[in-house]
Design a protein around this motif. Structure first.
Motif, PDB file in Angstrom:
ATOM      1  N   PHE A   1       0.858  -1.193   0.000  1.00 62.56           N
ATOM      2  CA  PHE A   1       0.000   0.000   0.000  1.00 62.56           C
ATOM      3  C   PHE A   1       0.890   1.236   0.000  1.00 62.56           C
ATOM      4  O   PHE A   1       2.044   1.180   0.442  1.00 62.56           O
ATOM      5  CB  PHE A   1      -0.966   0.002   1.190  1.00 62.56           C
ATOM      6  N   PRO A   2       0.365   2.340  -0.536  1.00 59.85           N
ATOM      7  CA  PRO A   2       1.198   3.539  -0.597  1.00 59.85           C
ATOM      8  C   PRO A   2       1.523   4.028   0.821  1.00 59.85           C
ATOM      9  O   PRO A   2       0.669   3.958   1.709  1.00 59.85           O
ATOM     10  CB  PRO A   2       0.321   4.547  -1.354  1.00 59.85           C
ATOM     11  N   GLY A   3       2.739   4.484   1.010  1.00 60.90           N
ATOM     12  CA  GLY A   3       3.130   5.003   2.311  1.00 60.90           C
ATOM     13  C   GLY A   3       3.551   3.930   3.292  1.00 60.90           C
ATOM     14  O   GLY A   3       3.643   4.183   4.487  1.00 60.90           O
ATOM     15  N   VAL A   4       3.840   2.734   2.788  1.00 63.45           N
ATOM     16  CA  VAL A   4       4.204   1.650   3.696  1.00 63.45           C
ATOM     17  C   VAL A   4       5.502   1.961   4.443  1.00 63.45           C
ATOM     18  O   VAL A   4       5.664   1.637   5.614  1.00 63.45           O
ATOM     19  CB  VAL A   4       4.294   0.295   2.943  1.00 63.45           C
ATOM     20  N   ARG A   5       6.413   2.653   3.733  1.00 64.81           N
ATOM     21  CA  ARG A   5       7.673   3.009   4.390  1.00 64.81           C
ATOM     22  C   ARG A   5       7.436   3.962   5.557  1.00 64.81           C
ATOM     23  O   ARG A   5       8.040   3.829   6.622  1.00 64.81           O
ATOM     24  CB  ARG A   5       8.596   3.708   3.401  1.00 64.81           C
ATOM     25  N   LEU A   6       6.558   4.916   5.319  1.00 70.89           N
ATOM     26  CA  LEU A   6       6.260   5.894   6.367  1.00 70.89           C
ATOM     27  C   LEU A   6       5.631   5.187   7.563  1.00 70.89           C
ATOM     28  O   LEU A   6       5.994   5.425   8.718  1.00 70.89           O
ATOM     29  CB  LEU A   6       5.314   6.966   5.833  1.00 70.89           C
ATOM     30  N   VAL A   7       4.681   4.291   7.271  1.00 72.15           N
ATOM     31  CA  VAL A   7       4.017   3.571   8.366  1.00 72.15           C
ATOM     32  C   VAL A   7       5.036   2.759   9.153  1.00 72.15           C
ATOM     33  O   VAL A   7       5.027   2.741  10.384  1.00 72.15           O
ATOM     34  CB  VAL A   7       2.904   2.650   7.808  1.00 72.15           C
ATOM     35  N   ARG A   8       5.957   2.109   8.409  1.00 69.18           N
ATOM     36  CA  ARG A   8       6.962   1.305   9.094  1.00 69.18           C
ATOM     37  C   ARG A   8       7.827   2.184   9.993  1.00 69.18           C
ATOM     38  O   ARG A   8       8.166   1.810  11.110  1.00 69.18           O
ATOM     39  CB  ARG A   8       7.821   0.562   8.073  1.00 69.18           C
ATOM     40  N   ALA A   9       8.158   3.372   9.508  1.00 74.69           N
ATOM     41  CA  ALA A   9       8.957   4.297  10.315  1.00 74.69           C
ATOM     42  C   ALA A   9       8.177   4.718  11.558  1.00 74.69           C
ATOM     43  O   ALA A   9       8.717   4.743  12.672  1.00 74.69           O
ATOM     44  CB  ALA A   9       9.343   5.515   9.488  1.00 74.69           C
ATOM     45  N   LEU A  10       6.884   5.008  11.375  1.00 74.27           N
ATOM     46  CA  LEU A  10       6.060   5.457  12.505  1.00 74.27           C
ATOM     47  C   LEU A  10       5.963   4.375  13.577  1.00 74.27           C
ATOM     48  O   LEU A  10       5.979   4.662  14.767  1.00 74.27           O
ATOM     49  CB  LEU A  10       4.653   5.838  12.013  1.00 74.27           C
ATOM     50  N   VAL A  11       5.853   3.112  13.108  1.00 77.89           N
ATOM     51  CA  VAL A  11       5.722   2.004  14.044  1.00 77.89           C
ATOM     52  C   VAL A  11       6.953   1.899  14.937  1.00 77.89           C
ATOM     53  O   VAL A  11       6.861   1.534  16.113  1.00 77.89           O
ATOM     54  CB  VAL A  11       5.495   0.686  13.266  1.00 77.89           C
ATOM     55  N   THR A  12       8.123   2.254  14.382  1.00 80.36           N
ATOM     56  CA  THR A  12       9.343   2.094  15.171  1.00 80.36           C
ATOM     57  C   THR A  12       9.702   3.348  15.965  1.00 80.36           C
ATOM     58  O   THR A  12      10.661   3.328  16.732  1.00 80.36           O
ATOM     59  CB  THR A  12      10.524   1.718  14.254  1.00 80.36           C
ATOM     60  N   VAL A  13       8.935   4.409  15.802  1.00 77.24           N
ATOM     61  CA  VAL A  13       9.256   5.650  16.520  1.00 77.24           C
ATOM     62  C   VAL A  13       9.372   5.457  18.037  1.00 77.24           C
ATOM     63  O   VAL A  13      10.313   5.938  18.655  1.00 77.24           O
ATOM     64  CB  VAL A  13       8.248   6.770  16.173  1.00 77.24           C
ATOM     65  N   PRO A  14       8.449   4.705  18.668  1.00 80.76           N
ATOM     66  CA  PRO A  14       8.573   4.550  20.115  1.00 80.76           C
ATOM     67  C   PRO A  14       9.904   3.942  20.561  1.00 80.76           C
ATOM     68  O   PRO A  14      10.311   4.105  21.712  1.00 80.76           O
ATOM     69  CB  PRO A  14       7.417   3.604  20.470  1.00 80.76           C
ATOM     70  N   LEU A  15      10.608   3.266  19.626  1.00 76.63           N
ATOM     71  CA  LEU A  15      11.920   2.709  19.964  1.00 76.63           C
ATOM     72  C   LEU A  15      12.932   3.790  20.282  1.00 76.63           C
ATOM     73  O   LEU A  15      13.798   3.611  21.133  1.00 76.63           O
ATOM     74  CB  LEU A  15      12.461   1.896  18.783  1.00 76.63           C
ATOM     75  N   VAL A  16      12.849   4.897  19.544  1.00 82.00           N
ATOM     76  CA  VAL A  16      13.865   5.930  19.698  1.00 82.00           C
ATOM     77  C   VAL A  16      13.353   7.134  20.480  1.00 82.00           C
ATOM     78  O   VAL A  16      14.122   7.971  20.931  1.00 82.00           O
ATOM     79  CB  VAL A  16      14.383   6.400  18.323  1.00 82.00           C
ATOM     80  N   LEU A  17      12.053   7.209  20.653  1.00 80.52           N
ATOM     81  CA  LEU A  17      11.462   8.318  21.397  1.00 80.52           C
ATOM     82  C   LEU A  17      11.840   8.191  22.874  1.00 80.52           C
ATOM     83  O   LEU A  17      11.776   7.103  23.435  1.00 80.52           O
ATOM     84  CB  LEU A  17       9.939   8.209  21.259  1.00 80.52           C
ATOM     85  N   PRO A  18      12.227   9.296  23.513  1.00 80.98           N
ATOM     86  CA  PRO A  18      12.416   9.196  24.955  1.00 80.98           C
ATOM     87  C   PRO A  18      11.091   8.757  25.590  1.00 80.98           C
ATOM     88  O   PRO A  18      10.046   9.337  25.278  1.00 80.98           O
ATOM     89  CB  PRO A  18      12.753  10.628  25.373  1.00 80.98           C
ATOM     90  N   PRO A  19      11.112   7.740  26.448  1.00 79.40           N
ATOM     91  CA  PRO A  19       9.852   7.231  27.001  1.00 79.40           C
ATOM     92  C   PRO A  19       9.012   8.300  27.691  1.00 79.40           C
ATOM     93  O   PRO A  19       7.786   8.244  27.639  1.00 79.40           O
ATOM     94  CB  PRO A  19      10.333   6.181  28.006  1.00 79.40           C
ATOM     95  N   VAL A  20       9.673   9.295  28.279  1.00 77.88           N
ATOM     96  CA  VAL A  20       8.901  10.359  28.929  1.00 77.88           C
ATOM     97  C   VAL A  20       8.046  11.096  27.901  1.00 77.88           C
ATOM     98  O   VAL A  20       6.888  11.425  28.158  1.00 77.88           O
ATOM     99  CB  VAL A  20       9.834  11.345  29.659  1.00 77.88           C
ATOM    100  N   VAL A  21       8.631  11.313  26.729  1.00 78.11           N
ATOM    101  CA  VAL A  21       7.880  11.969  25.657  1.00 78.11           C
ATOM    102  C   VAL A  21       6.687  11.102  25.263  1.00 78.11           C
ATOM    103  O   VAL A  21       5.574  11.597  25.039  1.00 78.11           O
ATOM    104  CB  VAL A  21       8.796  12.234  24.439  1.00 78.11           C
ATOM    105  N   GLY A  22       6.923   9.783  25.200  1.00 78.76           N
ATOM    106  CA  GLY A  22       5.828   8.858  24.927  1.00 78.76           C
ATOM    107  C   GLY A  22       4.720   9.004  25.958  1.00 78.76           C
ATOM    108  O   GLY A  22       3.535   9.013  25.615  1.00 78.76           O
ATOM    109  N   GLY A  23       5.116   9.144  27.217  1.00 79.25           N
ATOM    110  CA  GLY A  23       4.143   9.310  28.297  1.00 79.25           C
ATOM    111  C   GLY A  23       3.334  10.583  28.132  1.00 79.25           C
ATOM    112  O   GLY A  23       2.116  10.598  28.312  1.00 79.25           O
ATOM    113  N   VAL A  24       4.024  11.658  27.778  1.00 77.58           N
ATOM    114  CA  VAL A  24       3.329  12.936  27.571  1.00 77.58           C
ATOM    115  C   VAL A  24       2.336  12.795  26.417  1.00 77.58           C
ATOM    116  O   VAL A  24       1.185  13.227  26.506  1.00 77.58           O
ATOM    117  CB  VAL A  24       4.338  14.068  27.281  1.00 77.58           C
ATOM    118  N   ALA A  25       2.793  12.154  25.320  1.00 82.46           N
ATOM    119  CA  ALA A  25       1.924  11.971  24.158  1.00 82.46           C
ATOM    120  C   ALA A  25       0.691  11.162  24.534  1.00 82.46           C
ATOM    121  O   ALA A  25      -0.431  11.494  24.133  1.00 82.46           O
ATOM    122  CB  ALA A  25       2.710  11.274  23.045  1.00 82.46           C
TER     123      ALA A  25
END
Lengths: 258, 274
Positions: free
Chosen positions: B92-116
């Protein structure tokens, strides 16, 4: 085997070198003057006031840089006793200061330079309809407090006990800024924070004073750390904080005189 | 599965052993990772360990940690396996973007994840506000909130692992099943899933271990209250404020549980995925 040892030794030298760079790089990155960096460990609640005093100090001492580490007093105290390279330590309570003095990591007796008192913080619009300290015990009201291990939590216990209010908090946060965040976002209906925090938060939260807060006023002691890398500068910084200029900056931030 | 693996291992072995140039930094790297853990063992107050462990608050935090990490892993399996399948098998179009989004929590500081999470699922959040008004359901300051925070941070581990396994799996089995008349759902259930089972297991274990160690997002989103939201990492952090000895004991427990599970399950289930 010889080569292993050589490589290992080389790697260790490199690692040690890195350590040096991290420790001293900030104190000598090609600045004018003597290029010293004064390291000040200070309670999170002092962030705004001390940042401003740091600027004053830097302009009075060309070439000197003031680096702050703001955080929970207890954490900072532990870091100092574990050998963190601090010159000055300003704590939010005598109890946390005692961690440092008892470990022999203070160069002399600490001086109380300011005081802070608790207020009830409520989100904008006060959705929980909190007007007085007695309301905090109301069932269903979401109250957050600091953990008892940190100064604001200890003060909250004392103040609530003095007010005779039994509060069942939904959370005990790790520091006062975390309480402020939860109240500011409206997740909690009320929290106990310092008067200075409400001031620093602008319009996001409103503060409600209560008389029993007077029973739990926090003294803020400051001290020069033993074996401070920049002892003379440390003493001068403390003089600035306890002096006229320090007092006016602190009182503008909502602190009370010592 | 075992026999061919062992054979290929033998073939991998280099004659004369590895070069010293690689071995020395490798050993240094190992020491760097293991020495801090040894430090915990050396400094642990062994004489009072028993009594400290049996304190109600420690057991409560441990129980809550195990419970929430397991529930979070279950949630990740439920949502993450279909997500991984979609990423691996659907164009599907944008599969690369979706894959990148899925892995964002890996590199996001967990505190930022908590705020989000707070901003979306909090009582005043985009979705959370509606849940609160419609059902009186709120997540912050609840055990469910802990599970959500842990799942947010841990799910990418599962998705990456399962997606990798799906890409490595031989498509011909699925095609054969389809030719023989199996429906898509049957193919997924009877062919695809068993094929990638080791990858799913590996992902689930990583996911569980990450959830067990989660701190930043949990304390930001769910807060800290003993028995309800105070997991082991939170208990360690607060113990360090006043009683470093207690923090060491709690850390040891967490370390022991993690190592035991990783070691016991890795050989058993994950072997085939290597």
């Amino acid at each position: 085997m010889k080569r292993t040892a050589a490589v290992a030794a080389l790697s260790l030298t490199v690692l040690a070198g890195c350590g040096d760079v991290a420790g001293e790089g900030s104190s000598g990155t090609g600045r004018a003057g003597d290029g010293a960096t004064l390291t000040v460990f200070a309670a999170a609640s002092l962030t705004e006031a001390f940042t401003s005093l740091g600027k004053t100090f830097e302009s009075a001492h060309p070439g000197v840089r003031v680096r702050f580490q703001f955080g929970g007093s207890s954490t900072l105290a532990q870091q100092i006793t574990q050998g963190a390279p601090a010159d000055v330590f300003a704590a939010a309570s005598p109890a946390t200061m005692k961690t440092v003095t008892a470990a022999g990591d203070a160069s002399g007796p600490p001086r109380v330079f300011t005081r802070n008192r608790l207020v009830i913080a409520v989100p904008k619009g006060d959705p929980g309809k909190v007007a007085k300290v007695g309301d905090l015990g109301r069932p269903g009201l979401k109250v957050v407090l600091c953990a008892v291990q940190v100064p604001c939590g200890a003060a909250a216990e004392t103040a609530l006990a003095a007010a005779g209010v039994k509060v069942e908090p939904v959370s005990r946060e790790k520091d006062v800024k975390a309480v402020l965040t939860k109240v500011g976002l409206g997740e909690a209906d009320a929290g106990l924070v310092y008067r200075t925090d409400v001031k620093a938060a602008g319009g996001r939260v409103a503060g409600i004073g209560f008389p029993e807060a007077a029973k739990a006023i926090n003294d803020y002691p400051i001290v020069e750390v033993a074996r401070a890398p920049h002892s003379a500068l440390a003493r001068e910084f403390i003089r600035l904080v306890v002096g006229e200029q320090g007092r006016s900056v602190l009182s503008r931030a909502g602190f009370e005189g010592p | 599965m075992r026999r061919p693996r062992r054979a290929s291992r033998e073939a991998d072995r280099l004659p004369g052993g590895p070069p010293w140039v690689l071995l020395a930094p490798a050993l240094l790297g190992l020491a760097f990772l293991v020495l801090p853990l040894l430090g915990l063992l050396v400094r642990a107050p062994w004489s009072t360990l028993g009594t400290r462990l049996l304190q109600a608050q420690v057991m409560e935090a441990l129980r809550l940690s195990l419970l929430t990490a397991t529930l979070a892993t279950g949630l990740c399996l439920l949502l993450g396996v279909p997500l991984a399948w979609t990423l691996a098998r659907v164009r599907f179009p944008g599969v690369r973007l979706v894959r990148a989004l899925v892995t964002v929590p890996l590199v996001l500081p967990p505190v930022v994840g908590g705020v989000a999470l707070l901003l979306v699922l909090g009582r005043r959040g985009l979705v959370g506000g509606w849940l609160d008004r419609a059902f009186g359901l709120t997540f912050p300051f609840t055990t469910a909130g802990v599970v959500l925070a842990e799942a947010f941070v841990a799910m990418p581990f599962l998705v990456i692992s399962v997606e990798g396994a799906l890409r490595a799996a031989d498509l011909r089995y699925e095609e054969a099943a389809a030719t023989l008349g199996a429906g898509r759902w049957t193919v997924f259930r009877r062919v695809t899933l068993p094929l990638v089972a080791p990858g799913v297991a590996a992902g689930a274990i990583l996911c569980w271990a990450r959830a067990l160690g989660e701190f930043g997002a949990t304390i930001t989103f769910a807060g800290n209250f003993p028995g309800r939201t105070q997991t082991m990492p939170l208990a360690v952090y607060l113990a360090l404020e006043t009683d470093p000895q207690a923090a060491i004991v709690l850390s040891l427990v967490l370390l022991a549980v993690s190592v035991a599970v990783l070691a016991a399950l890795r050989d058993r289930w994950v072997g085939g995925a290597r």
